[in-house]
Write a protein that holds these residues in place. Structure first.
Motif, PDB file in Angstrom:
ATOM      1  N   VAL A   1       0.765  -1.123  -0.372  1.00  0.00           N
ATOM      2  CA  VAL A   1       0.135  -0.376   0.067  1.00  0.00           C
ATOM      3  C   VAL A   1       0.763   1.355  -0.228  1.00  0.00           C
ATOM      4  CG1 VAL A   1      -1.424   0.968   0.968  1.00  0.00           C
ATOM      5  CG2 VAL A   1      -1.913  -1.314   1.054  1.00  0.00           C
ATOM      6  N   ALA A   2       0.711   1.909  -0.886  1.00  0.00           N
ATOM      7  CA  ALA A   2       1.468   3.749  -0.902  1.00  0.00           C
ATOM      8  C   ALA A   2       0.700   4.352  -1.339  1.00  0.00           C
ATOM      9  CB  ALA A   2       2.248   3.217  -2.574  1.00  0.00           C
ATOM     10  N   ILE A   3       1.495   5.712  -0.167  1.00  0.00           N
ATOM     11  CA  ILE A   3       0.638   6.549   0.384  1.00  0.00           C
ATOM     12  C   ILE A   3       1.348   7.950   0.349  1.00  0.00           C
ATOM     13  CG2 ILE A   3      -1.071   5.618   1.752  1.00  0.00           C
ATOM     14  CD1 ILE A   3       0.695   6.578   3.819  1.00  0.00           C
ATOM     15  N   GLY A   4       1.116   9.529  -0.077  1.00  0.00           N
ATOM     16  CA  GLY A   4       1.923  10.262   0.169  1.00  0.00           C
ATOM     17  C   GLY A   4       3.059  10.059  -0.853  1.00  0.00           C
ATOM     18  N   ASN A   5       3.859  10.507  -0.445  1.00  0.00           N
ATOM     19  CA  ASN A   5       5.007  10.205  -1.273  1.00  0.00           C
ATOM     20  C   ASN A   5       5.508   9.254  -2.259  1.00  0.00           C
ATOM     21  OD1 ASN A   5       5.560  12.900  -1.552  1.00  0.00           O
ATOM     22  ND2 ASN A   5       6.839  13.643  -0.252  1.00  0.00           N
ATOM     23  N   GLY A   6       4.980   8.244  -1.669  1.00  0.00           N
ATOM     24  CA  GLY A   6       5.092   6.923  -1.509  1.00  0.00           C
ATOM     25  C   GLY A   6       4.611   6.271  -2.748  1.00  0.00           C
ATOM     26  N   VAL A   7       3.977   6.906  -3.269  1.00  0.00           N
ATOM     27  CA  VAL A   7       3.628   6.435  -4.718  1.00  0.00           C
ATOM     28  C   VAL A   7       4.206   6.762  -5.658  1.00  0.00           C
ATOM     29  CG1 VAL A   7       1.269   7.104  -3.497  1.00  0.00           C
ATOM     30  CG2 VAL A   7       2.362   8.527  -5.105  1.00  0.00           C
ATOM     31  N   ASP A   8       5.351   7.405  -5.765  1.00  0.00           N
ATOM     32  CA  ASP A   8       5.802   7.564  -6.097  1.00  0.00           C
ATOM     33  C   ASP A   8       6.628   6.657  -7.564  1.00  0.00           C
ATOM     34  OD1 ASP A   8       4.926  10.269  -6.449  1.00  0.00           O
ATOM     35  OD2 ASP A   8       7.046  11.190  -5.709  1.00  0.00           O
ATOM     36  N   PHE A   9       7.015   5.608  -7.390  1.00  0.00           N
ATOM     37  CA  PHE A   9       7.992   4.555  -7.633  1.00  0.00           C
ATOM     38  C   PHE A   9       6.791   4.076  -8.347  1.00  0.00           C
ATOM     39  CE2 PHE A   9       5.358   2.488  -4.246  1.00  0.00           C
ATOM     40  CZ  PHE A   9       5.532   1.158  -4.776  1.00  0.00           C
ATOM     41  N   LEU A  10       5.329   4.457  -7.935  1.00  0.00           N
ATOM     42  CA  LEU A  10       4.495   3.353  -9.297  1.00  0.00           C
ATOM     43  C   LEU A  10       4.162   4.208 -10.481  1.00  0.00           C
ATOM     44  CD1 LEU A  10       2.397   1.458  -6.782  1.00  0.00           C
ATOM     45  CD2 LEU A  10       3.539   0.814  -8.373  1.00  0.00           C
ATOM     46  N   MET A  11       4.527   4.916 -10.006  1.00  0.00           N
ATOM     47  CA  MET A  11       4.508   6.047 -12.051  1.00  0.00           C
ATOM     48  C   MET A  11       4.659   5.489 -12.651  1.00  0.00           C
ATOM     49  SD  MET A  11       3.970   9.662 -10.112  1.00  0.00           S
ATOM     50  CE  MET A  11       3.342  10.822 -11.395  1.00  0.00           C
ATOM     51  N   GLU A  12       4.525   5.536 -13.795  1.00  0.00           N
ATOM     52  CA  GLU A  12       5.092   5.463 -15.423  1.00  0.00           C
ATOM     53  C   GLU A  12       6.912   5.866 -15.403  1.00  0.00           C
ATOM     54  OE1 GLU A  12       4.284   2.682 -17.586  1.00  0.00           O
ATOM     55  OE2 GLU A  12       2.530   2.402 -17.217  1.00  0.00           O
ATOM     56  N   GLY A  13       7.496   5.317 -15.613  1.00  0.00           N
ATOM     57  CA  GLY A  13       8.809   5.973 -15.995  1.00  0.00           C
ATOM     58  C   GLY A  13       9.701   6.011 -14.728  1.00  0.00           C
TER      59      GLY A  13
ATOM     60  N   CYS B   1      -3.292   5.590  -2.846  1.00  0.00           N
ATOM     61  CA  CYS B   1      -3.881   5.810  -1.968  1.00  0.00           C
ATOM     62  C   CYS B   1      -4.577   6.762  -3.026  1.00  0.00           C
ATOM     63  CB  CYS B   1      -3.321   6.393  -0.930  1.00  0.00           C
ATOM     64  SG  CYS B   1      -4.445   7.523   0.266  1.00  0.00           S
ATOM     65  N   GLU B   2      -6.186   6.639  -3.050  1.00  0.00           N
ATOM     66  CA  GLU B   2      -6.578   7.915  -3.806  1.00  0.00           C
ATOM     67  C   GLU B   2      -6.723   9.069  -2.786  1.00  0.00           C
ATOM     68  OE1 GLU B   2     -10.826   5.864  -4.351  1.00  0.00           O
ATOM     69  OE2 GLU B   2      -9.801   5.298  -6.576  1.00  0.00           O
ATOM     70  N   ILE B   3      -6.282   9.111  -2.034  1.00  0.00           N
ATOM     71  CA  ILE B   3      -6.225  10.517  -1.060  1.00  0.00           C
ATOM     72  C   ILE B   3      -5.289  11.426  -1.265  1.00  0.00           C
ATOM     73  CG2 ILE B   3      -6.384  12.150   0.865  1.00  0.00           C
ATOM     74  CD1 ILE B   3      -8.300   9.948   2.596  1.00  0.00           C
ATOM     75  N   THR B   4      -4.658  10.533  -2.179  1.00  0.00           N
ATOM     76  CA  THR B   4      -2.702  11.275  -2.038  1.00  0.00           C
ATOM     77  C   THR B   4      -2.994  11.473  -3.591  1.00  0.00           C
ATOM     78  OG1 THR B   4      -1.788   9.508  -1.184  1.00  0.00           O
ATOM     79  CG2 THR B   4      -1.026  10.177  -2.830  1.00  0.00           C
ATOM     80  N   LEU B   5      -3.799  10.725  -4.795  1.00  0.00           N
ATOM     81  CA  LEU B   5      -3.822  11.879  -5.674  1.00  0.00           C
ATOM     82  C   LEU B   5      -5.145  12.450  -5.775  1.00  0.00           C
ATOM     83  CD1 LEU B   5      -4.895   8.248  -7.986  1.00  0.00           C
ATOM     84  CD2 LEU B   5      -2.550   9.287  -7.373  1.00  0.00           C
ATOM     85  N   LYS B   6      -5.302  12.753  -5.338  1.00  0.00           N
ATOM     86  CA  LYS B   6      -6.180  14.058  -4.537  1.00  0.00           C
ATOM     87  C   LYS B   6      -5.821  15.398  -4.449  1.00  0.00           C
ATOM     88  CE  LYS B   6     -10.711  16.040  -3.069  1.00  0.00           C
ATOM     89  NZ  LYS B   6     -11.534  15.748  -2.390  1.00  0.00           N
ATOM     90  N   LEU B   7      -4.944  15.189  -2.953  1.00  0.00           N
ATOM     91  CA  LEU B   7      -4.057  15.784  -2.323  1.00  0.00           C
ATOM     92  C   LEU B   7      -3.077  16.517  -3.600  1.00  0.00           C
ATOM     93  CD1 LEU B   7      -4.371  14.814   0.423  1.00  0.00           C
ATOM     94  CD2 LEU B   7      -5.116  17.267   0.321  1.00  0.00           C
ATOM     95  N   ARG B   8      -1.974  15.384  -4.956  1.00  0.00           N
ATOM     96  CA  ARG B   8      -1.022  15.523  -5.063  1.00  0.00           C
ATOM     97  C   ARG B   8      -1.858  16.119  -6.902  1.00  0.00           C
ATOM     98  NH1 ARG B   8       3.790  12.356  -4.425  1.00  0.00           N
ATOM     99  NH2 ARG B   8       4.590  13.263  -5.754  1.00  0.00           N
ATOM    100  N   ASP B   9      -3.405  16.166  -6.491  1.00  0.00           N
ATOM    101  CA  ASP B   9      -3.223  16.553  -7.864  1.00  0.00           C
ATOM    102  C   ASP B   9      -2.683  15.423  -9.074  1.00  0.00           C
ATOM    103  OD1 ASP B   9      -4.965  17.376 -10.618  1.00  0.00           O
ATOM    104  OD2 ASP B   9      -3.641  19.058 -10.234  1.00  0.00           O
ATOM    105  N   LEU B  10      -2.852  14.239  -8.793  1.00  0.00           N
ATOM    106  CA  LEU B  10      -2.136  13.072 -10.073  1.00  0.00           C
ATOM    107  C   LEU B  10      -3.143  12.386 -10.448  1.00  0.00           C
ATOM    108  CD1 LEU B  10       0.327  11.908  -6.844  1.00  0.00           C
ATOM    109  CD2 LEU B  10       1.166  13.604  -8.951  1.00  0.00           C
ATOM    110  N   GLN B  11      -3.112  11.950 -11.457  1.00  0.00           N
ATOM    111  CA  GLN B  11      -3.867  12.111 -12.099  1.00  0.00           C
ATOM    112  C   GLN B  11      -3.775   9.966 -12.766  1.00  0.00           C
ATOM    113  OE1 GLN B  11      -6.637  13.269 -13.304  1.00  0.00           O
ATOM    114  NE2 GLN B  11      -5.657  15.064 -12.594  1.00  0.00           N
ATOM    115  N   ARG B  12      -4.594   9.210 -12.419  1.00  0.00           N
ATOM    116  CA  ARG B  12      -3.969   7.394 -12.384  1.00  0.00           C
ATOM    117  C   ARG B  12      -3.344   7.218 -13.880  1.00  0.00           C
ATOM    118  NH1 ARG B  12      -9.729   4.017 -11.220  1.00  0.00           N
ATOM    119  NH2 ARG B  12      -9.748   4.722  -8.895  1.00  0.00           N
ATOM    120  N   GLU B  13      -3.367   7.842 -14.856  1.00  0.00           N
ATOM    121  CA  GLU B  13      -3.385   7.891 -16.095  1.00  0.00           C
ATOM    122  C   GLU B  13      -1.389   7.821 -15.959  1.00  0.00           C
ATOM    123  OE1 GLU B  13      -5.342  10.120 -15.353  1.00  0.00           O
ATOM    124  OE2 GLU B  13      -6.994   8.615 -16.134  1.00  0.00           O
TER     125      GLU B  13
END
Length: 137
Positions: A58-70, A96-108
């Motif tokens: 489970v990735a939250i906060g800045n921990g989601v970055d490693f799952l981004m393309e590239g 975490c979808e809350i992280t996406l919203k707070l950081r204005d990140l898109q699922r794509e």
């Protein structure tokens, strides 16, 4: 009476899957720079030792970055290879979808196999209540 209580406890454990079942583990990643690479190695080592373990990352906060393309680690290596290898071994990666919203990140922007959870913290709690061991690398 004591025998009945012991029997009831053993039955409850068996029904819940806590006793004599596969390991269930949730890894919590909240910082890509300091946790992601070590976490991926720990998950790999975990599965090398116990291939039947059921693992969720489970990735939250800045921990989601490693799952981004590239995404690359601090040495410039892609995270995609290790993540793909672990996906092939049945590991689930949840963002975490809350992280996406707070950081204005898109699922794509995330790898195709990433899954999403409304709240990473709530997910961590629910998995622990379901018998998952908690590890934060």
């Amino acid at each position: 009476m004591k025998c009945f209580r012991l029997f009831a406890v053993v039955c409850a454990l068996l029904v819940s899957g806590v006793a004599w079942s596969q390991d269930k583990v949730v890894y919590h990643i909240s910082e890509t720079d300091s946790q992601a690479l070590a976490g991926l190695r720990s998950v790999r080592n975990h599965l090398d030792t116990d291939p039947t373990a059921k693992i969720v990352v489970v990735a939250i906060g800045n921990g989601v970055d490693f799952l981004m393309e590239g995404a690359k680690d601090k040495n410039g290596s892609d995270f995609a290879g290790p993540v793909s290898a672990l996906l092939g071994r049945g590991v689930r990666f949840e963002v975490c979808e809350i992280t996406l919203k707070l950081r204005d990140l898109q699922r794509e922007k995330f790898i195709l196999d990433a899954e999403y959870t409304p709240s990473g913290v709530v997910r961590l709690t629910k998995l622990q209540l379901q018998g998952y061991a908690y590890i934060r690398p």
